[in-house]
Design a protein around this motif. Structure first.
Motif, PDB file in Angstrom:
ATOM      1  N   ARG A 193       0.824  -1.212   0.000  1.00  0.00           N
ATOM      2  CA  ARG A 193       0.000   0.000   0.000  1.00  0.00           C
ATOM      3  C   ARG A 193       0.862   1.269   0.000  1.00  0.00           C
ATOM      4  O   ARG A 193       0.342   2.367  -0.183  1.00  0.00           O
ATOM      5  N   ARG A 194       2.145   1.095   0.209  1.00  0.00           N
ATOM      6  CA  ARG A 194       3.081   2.233   0.171  1.00  0.00           C
ATOM      7  C   ARG A 194       3.916   2.244  -1.100  1.00  0.00           C
ATOM      8  O   ARG A 194       4.871   3.005  -1.220  1.00  0.00           O
ATOM      9  N   VAL A 195       3.552   1.383  -2.030  1.00  0.00           N
ATOM     10  CA  VAL A 195       4.214   1.287  -3.325  1.00  0.00           C
ATOM     11  C   VAL A 195       3.248   1.772  -4.390  1.00  0.00           C
ATOM     12  O   VAL A 195       2.067   1.423  -4.362  1.00  0.00           O
ATOM     13  N   GLU A 196       3.754   2.562  -5.320  1.00  0.00           N
ATOM     14  CA  GLU A 196       2.904   3.087  -6.389  1.00  0.00           C
ATOM     15  C   GLU A 196       2.932   2.161  -7.611  1.00  0.00           C
ATOM     16  O   GLU A 196       3.913   1.436  -7.818  1.00  0.00           O
ATOM     17  N   PRO A 197       1.872   2.182  -8.418  1.00  0.00           N
ATOM     18  CA  PRO A 197       1.801   1.276  -9.576  1.00  0.00           C
ATOM     19  C   PRO A 197       2.979   1.403 -10.537  1.00  0.00           C
ATOM     20  O   PRO A 197       3.343   0.420 -11.192  1.00  0.00           O
ATOM     21  N   ASP A 198       3.583   2.588 -10.634  1.00  0.00           N
ATOM     22  CA  ASP A 198       4.689   2.757 -11.579  1.00  0.00           C
ATOM     23  C   ASP A 198       6.056   2.593 -10.936  1.00  0.00           C
ATOM     24  O   ASP A 198       7.082   2.788 -11.581  1.00  0.00           O
ATOM     25  N   ASP A 199       6.117   2.217  -9.643  1.00  0.00           N
ATOM     26  CA  ASP A 199       7.403   1.963  -8.998  1.00  0.00           C
ATOM     27  C   ASP A 199       8.037   0.713  -9.607  1.00  0.00           C
ATOM     28  O   ASP A 199       7.382  -0.325  -9.743  1.00  0.00           O
ATOM     29  N   ASP A 200       9.304   0.806  -9.963  1.00  0.00           N
ATOM     30  CA  ASP A 200      10.042  -0.325 -10.519  1.00  0.00           C
ATOM     31  C   ASP A 200      10.609  -1.124  -9.347  1.00  0.00           C
ATOM     32  O   ASP A 200      11.554  -0.680  -8.680  1.00  0.00           O
ATOM     33  N   LEU A 201      10.035  -2.280  -9.085  1.00  0.00           N
ATOM     34  CA  LEU A 201      10.405  -3.068  -7.914  1.00  0.00           C
ATOM     35  C   LEU A 201      11.351  -4.209  -8.287  1.00  0.00           C
ATOM     36  O   LEU A 201      11.326  -4.716  -9.404  1.00  0.00           O
ATOM     37  N   VAL A 202      12.167  -4.614  -7.305  1.00  0.00           N
ATOM     38  CA  VAL A 202      13.100  -5.724  -7.496  1.00  0.00           C
ATOM     39  C   VAL A 202      12.706  -6.853  -6.544  1.00  0.00           C
ATOM     40  O   VAL A 202      12.755  -6.689  -5.327  1.00  0.00           O
ATOM     41  N   ALA A 203      12.317  -7.986  -7.088  1.00  0.00           N
ATOM     42  CA  ALA A 203      11.934  -9.143  -6.279  1.00  0.00           C
ATOM     43  C   ALA A 203      13.146 -10.026  -6.008  1.00  0.00           C
ATOM     44  O   ALA A 203      14.162  -9.957  -6.724  1.00  0.00           O
ATOM     45  N   LEU A 204      13.058 -10.846  -4.980  1.00  0.00           N
ATOM     46  CA  LEU A 204      14.098 -11.841  -4.739  1.00  0.00           C
ATOM     47  C   LEU A 204      14.067 -12.864  -5.875  1.00  0.00           C
ATOM     48  O   LEU A 204      13.005 -13.211  -6.394  1.00  0.00           O
ATOM     49  N   THR A 205      15.239 -13.342  -6.251  1.00  0.00           N
ATOM     50  CA  THR A 205      15.326 -14.342  -7.314  1.00  0.00           C
ATOM     51  C   THR A 205      15.047 -15.736  -6.751  1.00  0.00           C
ATOM     52  O   THR A 205      15.043 -15.957  -5.535  1.00  0.00           O
ATOM     53  N   ASP A 206      14.824 -16.688  -7.633  1.00  0.00           N
ATOM     54  CA  ASP A 206      14.630 -18.074  -7.197  1.00  0.00           C
ATOM     55  C   ASP A 206      15.843 -18.556  -6.409  1.00  0.00           C
ATOM     56  O   ASP A 206      15.701 -19.306  -5.434  1.00  0.00           O
ATOM     57  N   GLN A 207      17.022 -18.129  -6.831  1.00  0.00           N
ATOM     58  CA  GLN A 207      18.245 -18.527  -6.128  1.00  0.00           C
ATOM     59  C   GLN A 207      18.289 -17.918  -4.727  1.00  0.00           C
ATOM     60  O   GLN A 207      18.654 -18.592  -3.755  1.00  0.00           O
ATOM     61  N   ASP A 208      17.891 -16.653  -4.606  1.00  0.00           N
ATOM     62  CA  ASP A 208      17.826 -16.010  -3.291  1.00  0.00           C
ATOM     63  C   ASP A 208      16.896 -16.791  -2.361  1.00  0.00           C
ATOM     64  O   ASP A 208      17.218 -17.037  -1.195  1.00  0.00           O
ATOM     65  N   ILE A 209      15.751 -17.153  -2.895  1.00  0.00           N
ATOM     66  CA  ILE A 209      14.739 -17.856  -2.104  1.00  0.00           C
ATOM     67  C   ILE A 209      15.246 -19.224  -1.675  1.00  0.00           C
ATOM     68  O   ILE A 209      15.111 -19.629  -0.514  1.00  0.00           O
ATOM     69  N   ASP A 210      15.867 -19.936  -2.595  1.00  0.00           N
ATOM     70  CA  ASP A 210      16.384 -21.268  -2.297  1.00  0.00           C
ATOM     71  C   ASP A 210      17.454 -21.212  -1.208  1.00  0.00           C
ATOM     72  O   ASP A 210      17.463 -22.030  -0.281  1.00  0.00           O
ATOM     73  N   ARG A 211      18.358 -20.241  -1.306  1.00  0.00           N
ATOM     74  CA  ARG A 211      19.431 -20.116  -0.319  1.00  0.00           C
ATOM     75  C   ARG A 211      18.888 -19.774   1.063  1.00  0.00           C
ATOM     76  O   ARG A 211      19.485 -20.155   2.076  1.00  0.00           O
ATOM     77  N   LEU A 212      17.775 -19.082   1.103  1.00  0.00           N
ATOM     78  CA  LEU A 212      17.197 -18.686   2.387  1.00  0.00           C
ATOM     79  C   LEU A 212      16.437 -19.838   3.038  1.00  0.00           C
ATOM     80  O   LEU A 212      16.700 -20.196   4.197  1.00  0.00           O
TER      81      LEU A 212
END
Length: 328
Positions: A293-312
């Protein structure tokens, strides 16, 4: 120790604020006579005033191990002072963050407003304007433990007392508990973003869906915003932007109770939570809604990668933390 008692009080206050800390997230520490007293893994900061949740760690030995990139420093368990550890608990999975900061008191929170900036592709550039006047540094995302310690060491400079951790949260440090609280308050005020208004949940429809199932409507209207704010579910439901999201909610937010998921966001209607879900699940559902709700529709966001998720999720220290959360 009087200062540790003051830290307990601050920890409980911070841990009770869902825009700063959710469930077992976040941690605080204080250094005293060579010992780093750090919140235990899997415990909740809001409990700090009523139960012993701090673990003593040999600070010097841990710092030396981090400098050598000793694998033992990844989870920090070998550096616990067993002679002082009455609880028998393990130190936080983010102990290395606290060890590297030279200040006596360190506070790490999963501040919703900070995360809303820290998941942007241009986070560092945008924050340079928001945090003018602060002694701060941006640290790109890395898994807690040795990877995060390395990322912090590469960015840490003399005088830095504020760290924004990419796709993760906020760290503030000071020479005393009162000073740390002051820095935290000023930084949070600077990064605060106004959330979008979200429609109210359709509780009647939710109750009807729950009949004969192990589900019940989420307790908080803020949690329901994950489903009633279309943008929140569109962006937050399909990607993972910070560690606790995937740990508690998985890689995608379910939208149908047929999934059997612990949390289900029914589009434009509201959020349902299984009766056997871990206590942290709704807290993390609300956190995701609060961030989105604090992110705007045109904000360019960076998600965690599959590798990031796997390592975690396949990290032993994180698995241990989850066993404690399951027991709450």
């Amino acid at each position: 120790m009087v200062d540790l008692d003051r830290l307990r009080t601050l920890s409980a206050r911070v841990g009770a604020e869902p825009l700063l800390v959710q469930a077992a997230g976040g941690n605080t520490s204080i250094k005293d006579d060579g010992v780093l007293w750090i919140k235990a893994s899997g415990t909740w900061l809001k409990d700090a005033a009523r139960r012993d949740i701090f673990v003593p760690v040999d600070h010097g030995a841990l710092v030396d191990a981090l400098a050598r990139r000793d694998p033992a420093a990844d989870a920090c368990l070998p550096f616990v002072r067993a002679d002082l550890n009455a609880t028998g608990l393990r130190p936080s999975i983010e102990t290395s963050v606290h060890a590297l900061m030279p200040h006596r008191v360190v506070v790490h929170v999963h501040c919703v407003n900070t995360i809303a900036w820290a998941i942007r592709r241009d986070a560092e550039a945008r924050l340079s304007k928001v945090l003018q006047g602060f002694r701060w540094e941006f640290v790109p995302y890395a898994r807690p433990g040795l990877p995060l310690a390395d990322a912090i060491a590469a960015r840490l400079r003399p005088g830095i007392d504020v760290l924004v951790l990419g796709n993760h949260g906020l760290v503030v440090a000071a020479s005393s508990v009162d000073e740390a609280e002051d820095v935290l308050g000023r930084v949070v005020a600077a990064v605060t973003r106004t959330p979008r208004e979200a429609p109210s949940p359709d509780r009647r429809a939710l109750e009807a869906m729950c009949e004969g199932t192990p589900y019940a409507p989420a307790a908080s209207d803020e949690t329901h915003a994950l489903a009633t704010d279309p943008f929140a579910l569109e962006r937050g439901g399909a990607h993972v932007y910070y560690p606790d999201h995937v740990v508690f909610l998985g890689t995608r937010v379910a939208t149908d109770i047929a999934s059997g998921a612990p949390l289900v966001a029914v589009p434009r209607t509201g959020v349902l939570v299984r009766s056997d879900a871990k206590p942290a699940v709704e807290a993390m559902g609300r956190c995701l809604a609060d961030v989105m709700r604090r992110v705007e529709p045109d904000d360019d966001l960076v998600a965690l990668t599959d590798q990031d998720i796997d390592r975690l999720i396949n990290w032993d220290a994180e698995a241990y933390r989850q066993t404690l959360n399951a027991e709450r």
